[in-house]
Design an enzyme around this catalytic site. Structure first.
Site, PDB file in Angstrom:
ATOM      1  N   ARG A  94       1.878  12.539  -9.470  1.00 25.06           N
ATOM      2  CA  ARG A  94       2.236  11.085  -9.326  1.00 25.06           C
ATOM      3  C   ARG A  94       3.844  10.719  -9.533  1.00 25.06           C
ATOM      4  O   ARG A  94       4.682   9.935  -8.981  1.00 25.06           O
ATOM      5  CB  ARG A  94       1.614  10.072  -9.955  1.00 25.06           C
ATOM      6  CG  ARG A  94       0.153   9.838  -9.624  1.00 25.06           C
ATOM      7  CD  ARG A  94      -0.470   8.524 -10.432  1.00 25.06           C
ATOM      8  NE  ARG A  94      -1.888   8.502 -10.286  1.00 25.06           N
ATOM      9  CZ  ARG A  94      -2.596   8.244  -9.131  1.00 25.06           C
ATOM     10  NH1 ARG A  94      -2.025   7.904  -8.130  1.00 25.06           N
ATOM     11  NH2 ARG A  94      -4.015   8.178  -9.142  1.00 25.06           N
ATOM     12  N   GLU A 130       0.710  -1.230   0.169  1.00 23.46           N
ATOM     13  CA  GLU A 130       0.005  -0.098   0.010  1.00 23.46           C
ATOM     14  C   GLU A 130       0.956   1.197  -0.015  1.00 23.46           C
ATOM     15  O   GLU A 130       1.915   1.165   0.677  1.00 23.46           O
ATOM     16  CB  GLU A 130      -0.775  -0.035   1.330  1.00 23.46           C
ATOM     17  CG  GLU A 130      -2.231  -0.537   1.029  1.00 23.46           C
ATOM     18  CD  GLU A 130      -3.104   0.182   0.200  1.00 23.46           C
ATOM     19  OE1 GLU A 130      -2.987   1.410  -0.615  1.00 23.46           O
ATOM     20  OE2 GLU A 130      -4.544   0.325   0.495  1.00 23.46           O
ATOM     21  N   ASP A 133      -1.084  11.281  -5.807  1.00 23.13           N
ATOM     22  CA  ASP A 133      -1.809  11.966  -6.912  1.00 23.13           C
ATOM     23  C   ASP A 133      -2.553  13.204  -6.072  1.00 23.13           C
ATOM     24  O   ASP A 133      -3.015  12.888  -5.002  1.00 23.13           O
ATOM     25  CB  ASP A 133      -2.601  11.509  -7.833  1.00 23.13           C
ATOM     26  CG  ASP A 133      -3.858  11.187  -7.335  1.00 23.13           C
ATOM     27  OD1 ASP A 133      -3.729  10.428  -6.334  1.00 23.13           O
ATOM     28  OD2 ASP A 133      -5.176  11.652  -7.882  1.00 23.13           O
ATOM     29  N   LYS A 158      -0.437   7.327   8.272  1.00 22.23           N
ATOM     30  CA  LYS A 158      -0.889   8.788   9.026  1.00 22.23           C
ATOM     31  C   LYS A 158      -1.639   8.170   9.902  1.00 22.23           C
ATOM     32  O   LYS A 158      -2.816   8.018  10.135  1.00 22.23           O
ATOM     33  CB  LYS A 158      -1.848   9.379   8.028  1.00 22.23           C
ATOM     34  CG  LYS A 158      -1.261  10.039   6.980  1.00 22.23           C
ATOM     35  CD  LYS A 158      -2.388  10.990   6.500  1.00 22.23           C
ATOM     36  CE  LYS A 158      -1.921  11.750   4.926  1.00 22.23           C
ATOM     37  NZ  LYS A 158      -3.126  12.322   4.450  1.00 22.23           N
ATOM     38  N   ASP A 183      -4.452   6.173   5.623  1.00 26.97           N
ATOM     39  CA  ASP A 183      -5.169   7.241   6.323  1.00 26.97           C
ATOM     40  C   ASP A 183      -5.987   7.024   6.952  1.00 26.97           C
ATOM     41  O   ASP A 183      -5.551   6.622   8.429  1.00 26.97           O
ATOM     42  CB  ASP A 183      -5.552   8.256   5.082  1.00 26.97           C
ATOM     43  CG  ASP A 183      -6.003   9.720   5.676  1.00 26.97           C
ATOM     44  OD1 ASP A 183      -5.538   9.871   6.701  1.00 26.97           O
ATOM     45  OD2 ASP A 183      -6.931  10.162   4.788  1.00 26.97           O
TER      46      ASP A 183
HETATM   47  P1  5GP Z   1      -8.143   5.556   3.893  1.00 27.12           P
HETATM   48  O1  5GP Z   1      -9.118   4.580   3.578  1.00 27.12           O
HETATM   49  O2  5GP Z   1      -6.853   5.010   4.690  1.00 27.12           O
HETATM   50  O3  5GP Z   1      -8.610   6.695   4.687  1.00 27.12           O
HETATM   51  O4  5GP Z   1      -7.575   6.356   2.687  1.00 27.12           O
HETATM   52  C1  5GP Z   1      -6.443   5.624   1.960  1.00 27.12           C
HETATM   53  C2  5GP Z   1      -6.700   6.062   0.625  1.00 27.12           C
HETATM   54  O5  5GP Z   1      -6.592   7.516   0.495  1.00 27.12           O
HETATM   55  C3  5GP Z   1      -5.120   5.956   0.030  1.00 27.12           C
HETATM   56  O6  5GP Z   1      -4.959   4.809  -0.713  1.00 27.12           O
HETATM   57  C4  5GP Z   1      -5.023   7.273  -0.855  1.00 27.12           C
HETATM   58  O7  5GP Z   1      -5.739   6.825  -2.329  1.00 27.12           O
HETATM   59  C5  5GP Z   1      -5.865   8.265  -0.244  1.00 27.12           C
HETATM   60  N1  5GP Z   1      -4.968   9.175   0.653  1.00 27.12           N
HETATM   61  C6  5GP Z   1      -4.929   9.194   1.914  1.00 27.12           C
HETATM   62  N2  5GP Z   1      -4.329  10.227   2.262  1.00 27.12           N
HETATM   63  C7  5GP Z   1      -3.684  10.552   1.245  1.00 27.12           C
HETATM   64  C8  5GP Z   1      -2.721  11.868   1.078  1.00 27.12           C
HETATM   65  O8  5GP Z   1      -2.225  12.239   1.777  1.00 27.12           O
HETATM   66  N3  5GP Z   1      -2.288  12.043  -0.361  1.00 27.12           N
HETATM   67  C9  5GP Z   1      -2.926  11.365  -1.390  1.00 27.12           C
HETATM   68  N4  5GP Z   1      -2.479  11.755  -2.618  1.00 27.12           N
HETATM   69  N5  5GP Z   1      -3.861  10.176  -1.216  1.00 27.12           N
HETATM   70  C10 5GP Z   1      -4.313  10.208   0.130  1.00 27.12           C
HETATM   71 MG    MG Z   2      -4.602   3.542  -2.404  1.00 24.48          MG
END
Ligand code: 5GP
Ligand code: MG
Length: 306
Positions: free
Chosen positions: A290, A224, A284, A256, A228
Site C-alpha cells: 500500500r 474510490e 494492496d 478497469k 473492477d
Molecule cells: P469490484 O467489486 O469492482 O470488482 O472490486 C473492487 C474492489 O476490488 C476494489 O475496491 C479493490 O479492493 C479490489 N480490486 C480490484 N482490482 C484490484 C487491483 O487491481 N488491485 C488491488 N489491489 N485491488 C483490486
Molecule cells: Mg476498495
C-alpha cells in the site's frame, strides 16, 4: 588560481553515442533499466564538459557524465569502481562544479542505487520488494498531476457547496489524502469499512464500520481507489442512497472498464486501467504494497487473488 576565458566554458555534444547508447559498463545498462522502470526519462552521455585546456586552447581534459535526467535536470556519474579511481573522479567532479556552477551533477556509488530507488520510487520497500513488481504503471508524478486535475474539477463543479467525501477503507487512503487537499471547498469527510465474504448462498457484503456523520440531504462524493467488476460499487451506491443524500457522485482513481459487470456511473475517473492486478498508492496484495508511491503491476504469480 584558475583563469578561464568564458568562451571555453561550453559543454560539447558527445557524438560517440548517436543512435543506440553503447553502455560502457553493465551497471549503466542496469541503471537505465531502473530509470525506465520509474518512468524517468534519460539521455546517455549527451555532453562532454571541458575541464582543462592545452596551450592551443584545445580541451585537454573532459568529463562526460553517464546520464542526464531531464525530469530532474540532473547529471549522474555512476561509479562502482576502486577507491583510487573514485578519488580521481571526485577531483574531476569538483573541477566541473567549479567551472559550471549551474550544472546539477551527482556521483552515484553502488550503495546510492538503493537510496535513489527509495527516493524516487519504492519508498520504504526499496530494498525488499522490487522483484515482485513487473512494472510501474502510473508514476508518482503522473498520479499527482491527475489527482490535482480531479480536485480542481470537483472544486469547480461543487462551487459554493459543502460536499462530504466518503472513503471505503482501506485502498483509498492515499487518494483521499491527496485529493482532499486539491478541493478548495469546506469539505467534510467520513470513512466506512466493508467486508466481502462468501457464504452458503453466494457472496455477501457486510458493513464492519458505518459512517459517523449523517449524510441525509448532503452532496456526497464517494472516493474510490479502483473499480473492477463494479459489484462493490453497485452495492455501495445502493447503501448510500438509502441514507438519503441530496446527491451522490463517484470519483475513482482507477477504472478497469474491461472487467465491468455491474453498470455503474462514474462521474470522475483518474485513469482507465488495464486488466491487470495493481498495487501501490493504497492498493494492496495481502495488505502489503500500500505504501508504494506509484501504482505498479504485480507479477502474475503474486496477483492470483482475483
Ligand atoms: P469490484 O467489486 O469492482 O470488482 O472490486 C473492487 C474492489 O476490488 C476494489 O475496491 C479493490 O479492493 C479490489 N480490486 C480490484 N482490482 C484490484 C487491483 O487491481 N488491485 C488491488 N489491489 N485491488 C483490486
Ligand atoms: Mg476498495
Amino acid at each position: 588560481m584558475l583563469e578561464i576565458e568564458p568562451s571555453r566554458l561550453t559543454p560539447v555534444p558527445n557524438t560517440a553515442n548517436g543512435g543506440q547508447p553503447k553502455f560502457a559498463h553493465p551497471s549503466e545498462r542496469e541503471f537505465a533499466r531502473i530509470l525506465d522502470f520509474y518512468g524517468l526519462r534519460w539521455i546517455y552521455e549527451p555532453l562532454s564538459f571541458p575541464l582543462e585546456w592545452d596551450d592551443s586552447q584545445r580541451a585537454a581534459q573532459m568529463m562526460t557524465p553517464d546520464f542526464y535526467l531531464p525530469d530532474l535536470d540532473l547529471y549522474l556519474e555512476l561509479t562502482t569502481m576502486k577507491q583510487s579511481l573514485v578519488t580521481q573522479k571526485n577531483r574531476k567532479l569538483r573541477k566541473l562544479r567549479q567551472l559550471y556552477p549551474d550544472i546539477n551533477i551527482k556521483l552515484l556509488y553502488r550503495k546510492d542505487f538503493h537510496r535513489l530507488l527509495a527516493k524516487f520510487g519504492f519508498g520504504p520497500l526499496a530494498e525488499s520488494d522490487i522483484p515482485r513488481i513487473s512494472r510501474v504503471l502510473y508514476t508518482e508524478r503522473q498520479i499527482q498531476q491527475k489527482v490535482q486535475e480531479l480536485g480542481r474539477t470537483i472544486s469547480r463543479d461543487y462551487a459554493r457547496r459543502r460536499p462530504v467525501l466518503i472513503g471505503v477503507q482501506r485502498g483509498m487512503v492515499c487518494f483521499m489524502a491527496d485529493i482532499m487537499r486539491h478541493v478548495s471547498l469546506p469539505v467534510r469527510m467520513d470513512f466506512m469499512s466493508i467486508s466481502n465474504y462468501s457464504g452458503e448462498d453466494g457472496s455477501d457484503i457486510e458493513i464492519t464500520k458505518g459512517l459517523d456523520l449523517s449524510i441525509e440531504g448532503d452532496d456526497v462524493i464517494l472516493i474510490e481507489d479502483i473499480v473492477d467488476t463494479g459489484m462493490t460499487l453497485n452495492w455501495l451506491i445502493g447503501y448510500l442512497r438509502s441514507l438519503r443524500p441530496a446527491s451522490l457522485e463517484i470519483c475513482a482513481l482507477l477504472d478497469k472498464r474491461a472487467r465491468r459487470i455491474a453498470d455503474v456511473d462514474i462521474r470522475y475517473t483518474g485513469f482507465d486501467a488495464p486488466d491487470e492486478f495493481l498495487v501501490g498508492y493504497g492498493l494492496d496484495h495481502m495488505e502489503t504494497y500500500r505504501n508504494l508511491p506509484f501504482v505498479g503491476v504485480l507479477k502474475p504469480e503474486e496477483g492470483s487473488r482475483k
